[in-house]
Design a protein around this motif. Sequence first.
Motif, PDB file in Angstrom:
ATOM      1  N   ARG A  14       0.828  -1.205   0.000  1.00  0.00           N
ATOM      2  CA  ARG A  14       0.000   0.000   0.000  1.00  0.00           C
ATOM      3  C   ARG A  14       0.865   1.259   0.000  1.00  0.00           C
ATOM      4  N   ARG A  15       1.789   1.329   0.966  1.00  0.00           N
ATOM      5  CA  ARG A  15       2.594   2.545   1.108  1.00  0.00           C
ATOM      6  C   ARG A  15       3.737   2.610   0.113  1.00  0.00           C
ATOM      7  N   LYS A  16       4.176   1.481  -0.365  1.00  0.00           N
ATOM      8  CA  LYS A  16       5.378   1.445  -1.197  1.00  0.00           C
ATOM      9  C   LYS A  16       5.063   1.239  -2.671  1.00  0.00           C
ATOM     10  N   LEU A  17       3.912   1.751  -3.091  1.00  0.00           N
ATOM     11  CA  LEU A  17       3.560   1.773  -4.501  1.00  0.00           C
ATOM     12  C   LEU A  17       4.099   3.058  -5.120  1.00  0.00           C
ATOM     13  N   ASP A  18       4.763   2.944  -6.257  1.00  0.00           N
ATOM     14  CA  ASP A  18       5.293   4.113  -6.956  1.00  0.00           C
ATOM     15  C   ASP A  18       4.153   4.743  -7.755  1.00  0.00           C
ATOM     16  N   LEU A  19       3.659   5.857  -7.270  1.00  0.00           N
ATOM     17  CA  LEU A  19       2.481   6.488  -7.864  1.00  0.00           C
ATOM     18  C   LEU A  19       2.804   7.277  -9.127  1.00  0.00           C
ATOM     19  N   LYS A  58     -11.039   6.047 -12.621  1.00  0.00           N
ATOM     20  CA  LYS A  58     -10.361   5.849 -11.333  1.00  0.00           C
ATOM     21  C   LYS A  58     -10.851   6.858 -10.300  1.00  0.00           C
ATOM     22  N   ASN A  59     -11.075   8.092 -10.719  1.00  0.00           N
ATOM     23  CA  ASN A  59     -11.572   9.111  -9.787  1.00  0.00           C
ATOM     24  C   ASN A  59     -12.946   8.723  -9.245  1.00  0.00           C
ATOM     25  N   ARG A  60     -13.817   8.252 -10.125  1.00  0.00           N
ATOM     26  CA  ARG A  60     -15.171   7.908  -9.696  1.00  0.00           C
ATOM     27  C   ARG A  60     -15.165   6.689  -8.780  1.00  0.00           C
ATOM     28  N   LEU A  61     -14.362   5.687  -9.103  1.00  0.00           N
ATOM     29  CA  LEU A  61     -14.232   4.544  -8.198  1.00  0.00           C
ATOM     30  C   LEU A  61     -13.579   4.958  -6.891  1.00  0.00           C
ATOM     31  N   GLY A  62     -12.627   5.893  -6.989  1.00  0.00           N
ATOM     32  CA  GLY A  62     -11.932   6.362  -5.791  1.00  0.00           C
ATOM     33  C   GLY A  62     -12.869   6.990  -4.776  1.00  0.00           C
ATOM     34  N   LEU A  89      -3.388   4.268   1.529  1.00  0.00           N
ATOM     35  CA  LEU A  89      -3.935   3.838   0.247  1.00  0.00           C
ATOM     36  C   LEU A  89      -5.252   4.558  -0.036  1.00  0.00           C
ATOM     37  N   ILE A  90      -6.081   4.720   0.976  1.00  0.00           N
ATOM     38  CA  ILE A  90      -7.330   5.466   0.794  1.00  0.00           C
ATOM     39  C   ILE A  90      -7.036   6.884   0.310  1.00  0.00           C
ATOM     40  N   ASP A  91      -6.014   7.505   0.882  1.00  0.00           N
ATOM     41  CA  ASP A  91      -5.691   8.889   0.543  1.00  0.00           C
ATOM     42  C   ASP A  91      -5.192   9.056  -0.890  1.00  0.00           C
ATOM     43  N   VAL A  92      -4.542   8.025  -1.433  1.00  0.00           N
ATOM     44  CA  VAL A  92      -3.884   8.186  -2.743  1.00  0.00           C
ATOM     45  C   VAL A  92      -4.492   7.298  -3.828  1.00  0.00           C
ATOM     46  N   ILE A  93      -5.609   6.652  -3.564  1.00  0.00           N
ATOM     47  CA  ILE A  93      -6.091   5.590  -4.439  1.00  0.00           C
ATOM     48  C   ILE A  93      -6.185   6.018  -5.899  1.00  0.00           C
ATOM     49  N   GLU A  94      -6.649   7.236  -6.172  1.00  0.00           N
ATOM     50  CA  GLU A  94      -6.815   7.653  -7.570  1.00  0.00           C
ATOM     51  C   GLU A  94      -5.487   7.822  -8.292  1.00  0.00           C
ATOM     52  N   ARG A  95      -4.404   7.960  -7.533  1.00  0.00           N
ATOM     53  CA  ARG A  95      -3.089   8.177  -8.147  1.00  0.00           C
ATOM     54  C   ARG A  95      -2.396   6.877  -8.541  1.00  0.00           C
ATOM     55  N   VAL A  96      -2.917   5.748  -8.081  1.00  0.00           N
ATOM     56  CA  VAL A  96      -2.310   4.466  -8.454  1.00  0.00           C
ATOM     57  C   VAL A  96      -2.472   4.290  -9.969  1.00  0.00           C
ATOM     58  N   PRO A  97      -1.412   3.906 -10.675  1.00  0.00           N
ATOM     59  CA  PRO A  97      -1.468   3.894 -12.143  1.00  0.00           C
ATOM     60  C   PRO A  97      -2.549   2.997 -12.752  1.00  0.00           C
ATOM     61  N   VAL A  98      -2.781   1.828 -12.153  1.00  0.00           N
ATOM     62  CA  VAL A  98      -3.707   0.862 -12.756  1.00  0.00           C
ATOM     63  C   VAL A  98      -4.556   0.221 -11.661  1.00  0.00           C
ATOM     64  N   PHE A  99      -5.838   0.075 -11.933  1.00  0.00           N
ATOM     65  CA  PHE A  99      -6.705  -0.779 -11.117  1.00  0.00           C
ATOM     66  C   PHE A  99      -7.002  -2.036 -11.936  1.00  0.00           C
ATOM     67  N   VAL A 100      -7.009  -3.179 -11.281  1.00  0.00           N
ATOM     68  CA  VAL A 100      -7.488  -4.405 -11.922  1.00  0.00           C
ATOM     69  C   VAL A 100      -8.649  -4.938 -11.080  1.00  0.00           C
ATOM     70  N   ILE A 101      -9.790  -5.106 -11.726  1.00  0.00           N
ATOM     71  CA  ILE A 101     -10.995  -5.603 -11.051  1.00  0.00           C
ATOM     72  C   ILE A 101     -11.230  -7.041 -11.496  1.00  0.00           C
ATOM     73  N   VAL A 171      -2.443  -1.463  -8.780  1.00  0.00           N
ATOM     74  CA  VAL A 171      -1.215  -2.032  -9.324  1.00  0.00           C
ATOM     75  C   VAL A 171      -0.227  -0.919  -9.654  1.00  0.00           C
ATOM     76  N   ALA A 172       1.006  -1.078  -9.161  1.00  0.00           N
ATOM     77  CA  ALA A 172       2.068  -0.115  -9.457  1.00  0.00           C
ATOM     78  C   ALA A 172       3.414  -0.787  -9.238  1.00  0.00           C
ATOM     79  N   TYR A 173       4.453  -0.191  -9.800  1.00  0.00           N
ATOM     80  CA  TYR A 173       5.796  -0.609  -9.417  1.00  0.00           C
ATOM     81  C   TYR A 173       6.006  -0.268  -7.947  1.00  0.00           C
ATOM     82  N   THR A 174       6.884  -0.993  -7.303  1.00  0.00           N
ATOM     83  CA  THR A 174       7.171  -0.719  -5.890  1.00  0.00           C
ATOM     84  C   THR A 174       8.371   0.216  -5.769  1.00  0.00           C
ATOM     85  N   THR A 175       8.424   0.925  -4.658  1.00  0.00           N
ATOM     86  CA  THR A 175       9.503   1.884  -4.430  1.00  0.00           C
ATOM     87  C   THR A 175      10.708   1.237  -3.753  1.00  0.00           C
TER      88      THR A 175
END
Length: 201
Positions: A14-19, A58-62, A89-101, A171-175
Amino acid sequence: MEIDHLLGTTRAVRRKLDLDRPVEPAVVEECLNLALQAPTPGNVQAWRWLVVRDQDVKNRLGVLFREVGEAYLATKTGDPRALASGQHLIDVIERVPVFVIPVLRGRPAGDNAVDAAFYGGIFPAVWNFQLALRSRGLGSTLTTYHLSREAEAAEILGIPEGHTQAGLLPVAYTTVPDFKPAPRTPLSEVAFQDHWGTPLG
């Protein structure tokens, strides 16, 4: 990556996703192709996968994710680090590059035996997907906040009736390049032999 290390260090990230780093479509497709190799009850392959990159979607799902997530965390006490990780993760959810449902054809029946098989048709594939991501330097976590508003999410995503969303994977690369095994309750306290409460061995 050596298999035991991969299995022992694939974390909920959650915290170590590269946004800020884009995630290439080809990488997600590689990982989804590996997800499709997971076992599936009766070889039904009832899974469907929705990959979300559009920022407006992503914004609307966020909005749904944040409203449900914040209400949920407001009722929780416990490990402060875990709670802070969830809040991040709640605070930055829309910034995550990809969502997979991950989605299943059909709806749960409300019968434990039937539903175990129903969800057993998607969660091994989700784990395959997460392991494949990890082996390529990406991270994810299986979240379920938006499922409390599943109908609204389905409308946003255009998911037809008769289908069940099983989560949302940011989904994102990790930091960081690697992770450590997590502290876990010892096997001796959670596994039994022949009868409940009888120690293994």
